[in-house]
Scaffold this motif. Structure first.
Motif, PDB file in Angstrom:
ATOM      1  N   ASP A   5      42.011  66.575  62.820  1.00 42.27           N
ATOM      2  CA  ASP A   5      41.284  66.367  64.400  1.00 42.27           C
ATOM      3  C   ASP A   5      42.321  66.058  65.183  1.00 42.27           C
ATOM      4  O   ASP A   5      41.786  66.533  66.380  1.00 42.27           O
ATOM      5  CB  ASP A   5      40.309  65.003  64.147  1.00 42.27           C
TER       6      ASP A   5
ATOM      7  N   LYS B 145      41.532  68.742  68.131  1.00 43.10           N
ATOM      8  CA  LYS B 145      40.562  68.007  69.141  1.00 43.10           C
ATOM      9  C   LYS B 145      41.464  67.218  70.340  1.00 43.10           C
ATOM     10  O   LYS B 145      40.929  67.459  71.555  1.00 43.10           O
ATOM     11  CB  LYS B 145      39.608  67.412  68.698  1.00 43.10           C
TER      12      LYS B 145
ATOM     13  N   THR C  41      45.976  69.172  71.244  1.00 50.89           N
ATOM     14  CA  THR C  41      46.049  70.592  71.130  1.00 50.89           C
ATOM     15  C   THR C  41      47.150  71.193  71.475  1.00 50.89           C
ATOM     16  O   THR C  41      47.819  72.159  70.950  1.00 50.89           O
ATOM     17  CB  THR C  41      45.009  71.189  71.755  1.00 50.89           C
TER      18      THR C  41
END
Length: 270
Positions: A106, A110, A113
């Motif tokens: 994640d 998210k 990045t």
């Protein structure tokens, strides 16, 4: 009316109440016992042995046994005795990280990045481009598997003494040498995808200024490494480190770079 005498009496009584010894029967201790039954550290995680001395006290008698065994009788000493025994700080911090922070996958897909990604390729053949996209996609999703390329990023270097490193295969120091005076340079790295292995593979070392257009002679250094698990101020050698983990790497001091991207294939970027 003597206000000074009254204040002196109040201060004296406050000191006596502050220094009063606390027992399991002291009012308020029932709330401490109740609080111990909840939380992140379950009694079954500590031990499933009913005779274990670390069993969480659930009655006044058991709490009094704990106070007698640890010698705790004041507020600060009771708090220290209970928390160290049943709510260790290391466990509490680790639980908080696991519950509140994003997973490695994640984090890369998210939240971070740009930071947890490779620089775009600035040249190369179509075959190299497709291979680089496969590596880039593996990094983006923090992939793990036998057919997944391995990429790790060394963000900083630190010096430690030999006495803090557990590794039976290190060269022995001369007889009479002090291990605390022998320094080792460790790189602190995050494994972005794949599995980083100790001395099994020669990895390509990409410096921060590397570009495909400048690499006409394939001058990227290639060498084996040693991986270490960080245990506080100590370093323990391990055979492999999977994606998403942070580790220390030895045998990079000859590169003379501030940060390094490590990959098991040539078609990578910093």
């Amino acid at each position: 009316y003597n206000s000074n005498a009254n204040n002196s009496t109040n201060n004296s009584s406050n000191k006596k109440s502050a220094n009063a010894k606390i027992k399991a029967t002291t009012p308020g201790m029932e709330r401490v016992i109740s609080s111990l039954q909840t939380g992140s550290t379950s009694p079954f995680i500590i031990s499933n042995n009913t005779n274990n001395e670390r069993k969480v006290p659930s009655t006044i008698d058991e709490m009094q046994q704990l106070l007698s065994r640890t010698g705790a009788s004041y507020e600060s000493s009771i708090v220290s005795a209970v928390l160290r025994r049943y709510r260790p700080l290391s466990d509490a911090v680790l639980d908080a990280v696991c519950e509140m922070c994003p997973s490695p996958e994640d984090a890369s897909t998210k939240f971070r990045t740009r930071a947890l990604a490779l620089r775009d390729q600035d040249g190369g053949s179509s075959d190299n481009d497709s291979e680089f996209k496969r590596i880039q996609e593996s990094v983006r999703h923090c992939k793990l598997g036998e057919d997944v390329p391995t990429v790790a990023h060394v963000c900083k270097f630190t010096s430690t003494n030999r006495s803090s490193v557990t590794d039976a295969d290190l060269l022995q120091l001369p007889l009479g040498s002090d291990p605390s005076s022998a320094n080792m340079i460790m790189g602190i790295a995050r494994v972005l995808c794949g599995t980083l292995r100790t001395e099994d593979i020669e990895y390509h070392m990409f410096g921060p200024r590397y570009t495909k257009s400048n690499d006409l002679n394939n001058a990227v250094p290639k060498q084996t490494i040693r991986c270490y698990l960080l245990m506080g101020s100590s370093f323990v050698r391990v055979s492999s480190v999977p994606a998403g983990h942070i580790c220390a790497i030895y045998n990079l001091e000859g590169l003379q770079l501030k940060n390094v991207t490590i990959c098991d294939t040539m078609n990578c970027m910093p």
